[in-house]
Motif scaffolding. Sequence first.
Motif, PDB file in Angstrom:
ATOM      1  N   ALA A 128      18.640 -22.911  77.677  1.00 42.95           N
ATOM      2  CA  ALA A 128      18.417 -22.511  76.287  1.00 42.95           C
ATOM      3  C   ALA A 128      18.329 -23.733  75.389  1.00 42.95           C
ATOM      4  N   GLY A 129      19.197 -24.722  75.648  1.00 41.20           N
ATOM      5  CA  GLY A 129      19.159 -25.944  74.857  1.00 41.20           C
ATOM      6  C   GLY A 129      17.854 -26.697  75.021  1.00 41.20           C
ATOM      7  N   THR A 134      25.866 -20.873  73.179  1.00 45.30           N
ATOM      8  CA  THR A 134      25.529 -19.901  74.222  1.00 45.30           C
ATOM      9  C   THR A 134      26.571 -19.877  75.339  1.00 45.30           C
ATOM     10  N   THR A 176      23.180 -25.622  70.723  1.00 46.96           N
ATOM     11  CA  THR A 176      22.702 -24.430  71.429  1.00 46.96           C
ATOM     12  C   THR A 176      23.502 -24.192  72.705  1.00 46.96           C
ATOM     13  N   VAL A 227      15.120 -24.969  73.047  1.00 53.52           N
ATOM     14  CA  VAL A 227      15.175 -25.281  71.614  1.00 53.52           C
ATOM     15  C   VAL A 227      14.563 -26.656  71.347  1.00 53.52           C
ATOM     16  N   TYR A 228      14.905 -27.641  72.193  1.00 43.80           N
ATOM     17  CA  TYR A 228      14.350 -28.980  71.996  1.00 43.80           C
ATOM     18  C   TYR A 228      12.833 -28.988  72.169  1.00 43.80           C
ATOM     19  N   PHE A 264      20.656 -30.303  68.143  1.00 46.05           N
ATOM     20  CA  PHE A 264      20.387 -28.875  68.308  1.00 46.05           C
ATOM     21  C   PHE A 264      20.560 -28.462  69.770  1.00 46.05           C
ATOM     22  N   ALA A 294      22.808 -21.881  79.783  1.00 42.12           N
ATOM     23  CA  ALA A 294      22.958 -22.428  78.433  1.00 42.12           C
ATOM     24  C   ALA A 294      22.186 -23.731  78.298  1.00 42.12           C
TER      25      ALA A 294
END
Length: 238
Positions: A81-82, A67, A63, A85-86, A59, A78
């Motif tokens: 953002a990753g 992005t 992501t 998410v994690y 993920f 980006a």
Amino acid sequence: MTWSAVLLVTAVVGAVSVIRSVRLRALVYSLPLPMTLALVTTGYDVDGAQVLGVLGLNFFFVTVAVTHRRLRWPILLADGAGIGVYVALSAGLVAVDVPFEAALAGTLVLWATAMLLRRRHARPVTADADGPAATGLPVPLKLVVIFVGAVLTALLGAVLRQMVVTFPYSGVLVAVEARHQLSEFTGHFARNSLALVAFLTAYHYVQHVSTAAALGAGWAAFAVVAAVLHLPRRPRSA
């Protein structure tokens, strides 16, 4: 993150930065070196949450790819953002008790589904295309990002807890190095994820013996599965 972890991250990113083959880049990144270091230094057991953490790694790259390539975000934004998410996934996983067998079965089903979809939508060009050489960050900036990542990991330690085992330590910078081939890299890493699942599975069932035995079993399982995944494919008949 300890200094040994920082050095390990630097070594992995350095290796990825000089490799032109996207397929080989993904394989080098997939080596469970950070997982091994985390298991040795933290003493956490491997359970269902860590297996689902491999999905979190995927993920992370998905992501970053979406992005950066589709939304045109700067690569470092980006990356952030990753990581978000994690961390969000990790916070949910540490809050519940995930049975190992259920997590393993669910992960295998999702992996098989993803591979079928990837094969169905595969591009006609070769998937092992070479990437441009020396496209990463300048060395001073790279060191700054590693340091920031180390500090961030330490600050998030209370939230990550056992999920620190699968945290994308080197992934933050590897995504920068592979930013021109993020889609291809993400696909190759997704396939290699099965070998990471094999590593965690073997470790889980041997960890009651000793950490050394569990690591030996884990690396052996990783090597076998990775070798099978990278066997030469037979050409399709006309």
